[in-house]
Design a protein around this motif. Structure first.
Motif: not given
Length: 313
Positions: A259-262, A249-254, A167-169, A237-240
């Motif tokens: 449970q949600t780690t695939m 440089d990414t503006g994303l964080r895990e 899950v990313v945000a 939220l996303g799943f990537a």
């Protein structure tokens, strides 16, 4: 049985209308009617039934259509093999790839192919795994790079790398203000692929197993990587793949939750009955070789780095 009749039959089945098929094949309707009569006589079964102003396949017709397509692919592979023997390392490859590997792996692969086999041309299609498998099954692709299949006699698959879907945000997302649980994720809307995509199915089933509602989807996208900048600037939220998080440089964080780690095993896939041309074998070898490059920063793990357990692809 005349193979030309089978090819005409395939077009008639696709069009579902004799007039449209006649126009596409530059044949008369009576000629195509006789084609159907010959095949039905040879098969001993009705192939079509009326459907309003058109026609649709019977059960027997669907079986024959599947076999006709398989025969067409075999003939195409045979012709390609003959051309390869005559021309050496030349030809054309139709390659399908999931977005994550298209971004992080393919640039080096294509560079090496240009150097090692400059006469080989490539048509690249980037899509989610459901569309890639459909294209591989239907002959649109020769090779596909994507999630491994646990057991499918129709395809040969060879693992090259492993990553994780998480899950990313946005780094500024209010979730990160304090502790959070799976239930807290449901307070926000999501960007997700279609329900036919394996990772989406896994995520939905994970919420089901934990007796929670499924994520509320605000944007459904076939290529999630192109939508990641939207997640960076919103509360979605996303799943990537965690490969998308390794850039400074990414503006994303895990959103870290076990449970949600695939875990996801990625590999090279091709039809089990296909002809693996020298050009296809060369690009498959490069994919195996450069899968190790994705081990950088631990964002993806190559098969050589450790033994990989079976996971849902």
């Amino acid at each position: 049985m005349d193979f030309r009749d089978l090819k005409f039959f395939e077009v008639i089945a696709q069009e579902g209308n004799l007039a449209r098929a006649a126009e596409k094949l530059f044949r008369t309707q009576p000629a195509l009617s006789k084609c159907i009569d010959r095949l039905e006589s040879s098969m001993g079964a009705k192939l079509f039934e009326k459907d309003g102003r058109g026609m649709r396949l019977t059960v027997a017709g669907n079986v024959l259509l599947s076999r006709t397509r398989q025969m067409g692919l075999m003939i195409e592979d045979t012709a390609r093999e003959m051309r390869d023997h005559a021309a050496g390392l030349k030809g054309h490859i139709r390659l399908g790839c999931v977005p994550t590997l298209a971004e992080h792996l393919l640039p080096q692969i294509l560079h090496d192919m240009l150097e090692q086999a400059p006469e080989v041309t490539i048509r690249l299609g980037v899509a989610m795994n459901d569309a890639l498998l459909a294209g591989l099954r239907g002959g649109e692709f020769d090779l596909v790079v994507g999630p491994m299949l646990e057991s499918d006699q129709e395809f040969v698959s060879e693992q090259i790398v492993e990553d994780q879907m998480v899950v990313v945000a946005s780094k500024q997302h209010p979730l990160f203000a304090g502790p959070y649980t799976m239930a807290d994720l449901l307070a926000y809307r999501w960007v997700l692929p279609a329900t036919t995509v394996a990772s989406r199915q896994w995520l939905d089933q994970t919420f089901d197993r934990n007796r929670l509602a499924r994520p509320q989807v605000h944007i459904e996208s076939t290529v999630l990587n192109m939508i990641l900048p939207v997640i960076e600037k919103t509360r979605l939220l996303g799943f990537a793949s965690n490969a998308n998080l390794r850039s400074p440089d990414t503006g994303l964080r895990e959103v870290v939750l076990e449970q949600t780690t695939m875990p996801r095993r990625m590999g090279v896939l091709y039809r089990s009955n296909t002809y693996l041309s020298p050009a296809m074998a060369r690009i498959a070898g490069l994919l195996r070789l450069h899968g190790t490059s994705l081990h950088a920063n631990g964002s993806m793990r190559s098969l050589s780095s450790r033994n990989c357990a079976s996971t849902i692809g």
